[in-house]
Motif scaffolding. Structure first.
Motif, PDB file in Angstrom:
ATOM      1  N   GLU A   1       0.855  -1.187   0.000  1.00  0.00           N
ATOM      2  CA  GLU A   1       0.000   0.000   0.000  1.00  0.00           C
ATOM      3  C   GLU A   1       0.889   1.234   0.000  1.00  0.00           C
ATOM      4  OE1 GLU A   1      -3.241  -0.593  -0.007  1.00  0.00           O
ATOM      5  OE2 GLU A   1      -3.281  -2.695   0.636  1.00  0.00           O
TER       6      GLU A   1
ATOM      7  N   ARG B   1      -4.569  -3.800   6.373  1.00  0.00           N
ATOM      8  CA  ARG B   1      -4.083  -4.888   5.538  1.00  0.00           C
ATOM      9  C   ARG B   1      -3.092  -4.305   4.538  1.00  0.00           C
ATOM     10  NH1 ARG B   1      -7.793  -4.751   0.862  1.00  0.00           N
ATOM     11  NH2 ARG B   1      -6.855  -3.057  -0.316  1.00  0.00           N
TER      12      ARG B   1
ATOM     13  N   HIS C   1     -11.782   6.212   2.030  1.00  0.00           N
ATOM     14  CA  HIS C   1     -10.681   5.283   1.754  1.00  0.00           C
ATOM     15  C   HIS C   1      -9.451   5.848   2.447  1.00  0.00           C
ATOM     16  CE1 HIS C   1      -7.836   3.356  -1.492  1.00  0.00           C
ATOM     17  NE2 HIS C   1      -7.740   2.760  -0.322  1.00  0.00           N
TER      18      HIS C   1
ATOM     19  N   HIS D   1      -5.462   5.100   4.272  1.00  0.00           N
ATOM     20  CA  HIS D   1      -4.291   4.297   4.616  1.00  0.00           C
ATOM     21  C   HIS D   1      -3.732   4.848   5.926  1.00  0.00           C
ATOM     22  CE1 HIS D   1      -3.479   2.674   0.281  1.00  0.00           C
ATOM     23  NE2 HIS D   1      -4.675   2.356   0.759  1.00  0.00           N
TER      24      HIS D   1
ATOM     25  N   HIS E   1      -3.618  -0.400   4.517  1.00  0.00           N
ATOM     26  CA  HIS E   1      -4.961   0.024   4.110  1.00  0.00           C
ATOM     27  C   HIS E   1      -5.906  -0.180   5.297  1.00  0.00           C
ATOM     28  CE1 HIS E   1      -8.542  -0.032   1.332  1.00  0.00           C
ATOM     29  NE2 HIS E   1      -8.982  -0.898   2.212  1.00  0.00           N
TER      30      HIS E   1
ATOM     31  N   GLU F   1     -12.016  -3.771  -1.016  1.00  0.00           N
ATOM     32  CA  GLU F   1     -11.506  -2.587  -0.329  1.00  0.00           C
ATOM     33  C   GLU F   1     -12.081  -2.369   1.059  1.00  0.00           C
ATOM     34  OE1 GLU F   1      -8.780  -2.160  -2.441  1.00  0.00           O
ATOM     35  OE2 GLU F   1      -9.041  -0.076  -1.886  1.00  0.00           O
TER      36      GLU F   1
END
Ligand SMILES: [Zn+2]
Length: 275
Positions: free
Chosen positions: A87, A167, A215, A217, A228, A274
């Motif tokens: 990521e 992850r 979304h 990170h 993530h 996701e």
């Protein structure tokens, strides 16, 4: 040009600046930068991204944009690397690769990305929050800070976290679909950790272009681990929202991208990959 500036502020400006600092938790540098940016209209408020999320779902896992080029379009953002090798997090201009061992690695400027979204960070609103919200509660709270569902936002959540679950995707052989790549994803848990969520909110109508909704990170404060975001519970955090109503896309000039069938509805696969 030297970027440091020495200037004696008027007493009334000093009072106003101290008041804003107390209210928002921002540094003087952040407030002055934001104020100058607004006055001089230099904040581009633009999201830059390479490729599309549906191309990544379809397994177009090699790009033609280097990390060196990417950082000319922003100092804040997220994405992945060629062959889905971990990521990406971009924070304060530093690109880190969160590999499948959960550790953060420095990245060569020549490394390429098949998908990344970046912007020049400039908070339009900042809120200090001290409530132990879980991820769904945090999203509901963030909803109240976004004035419209129809533009992009860059979002930074910085501070203490009671719990974070992340992850990182492991490096794939060519053309693995995202859903297959994430089926075996290594998962990491952090407890009582300082760090930063770097992310975006994308309108639903852009769901083939980028990940709809939130979304993020995660990167630990020591910048050594992350991934993530799958789940979290926040402690005391500072939330910054950067309204970004403009977007620029650079589509890969690669045979894989040009030949991919991007007409399919990839929503379900993306959601499974996701979330
Ligand atoms: Zn991600």
């Amino acid at each position: 040009m030297n970027s440091s500036l020495h200037h004696r502020l008027s007493p009334s400006l000093q009072v106003a600046l101290a008041k804003r600092q107390r209210e928002t938790g921002q540094s003087i540098e952040e407030i002055v930068e934001a104020a100058l940016g607004q006055y001089l209209e230099v904040d581009e408020e633009t999201i830059f991204q390479t490729s599309t999320i549906s191309a990544l779902v379809e397994g177009v896992n090699k790009g033609d944009l280097t990390v060196g080029e990417l950082v000319t379009h922003g100092n804040f953002g997220l994405g992945t690397f060629d062959d889905l090798d971990g990521e990406m997090v971009l924070l304060d201009g530093e690109v880190l690769q969160l590999k499948s061992d959960g550790q953060a690695y420095a990245v060569a400027e020549s490394a390429k990305t098949p998908f990344a979204t970046v912007t020049f960070w400039e908070a339009d609103r900042t809120v200090v929050l001290n409530q132990p919200l879980d991820y769904s509660q945090l999203q509901a709270y963030l909803d109240t800070l976004l004035p419209s569902d129809n533009i992009f936002y860059a979002i930074k959540v910085e501070g203490s976290f009671e719990f974070v679950k992340t992850r990182s995707v492991a490096r794939q052989v060519e053309q693995t679909r995202l859903i297959d790549a994430t089926a075996q994803q290594p998962v990491f848990e952090f407890h009582q950790v300082q760090g930063t969520l770097v992310g975006f909110w994308t309108p639903t109508y852009m769901q083939t272009v980028n990940v709809p909704g939130y979304h993020f990170h995660f990167l630990t404060q020591d910048r050594r681990q992350g991934g993530h975001l799958l789940d979290c519970r926040i402690g005391q955090v500072t939330i910054g929202i950067d309204d970004t109503p403009q977007m620029r896309m650079a589509l890969p000039n690669t045979s894989d991208f040009l030949a991919a069938d991007l007409s399919k509805d990839t929503r379900e696969e993306l959601h499974q990959s996701e979330k």
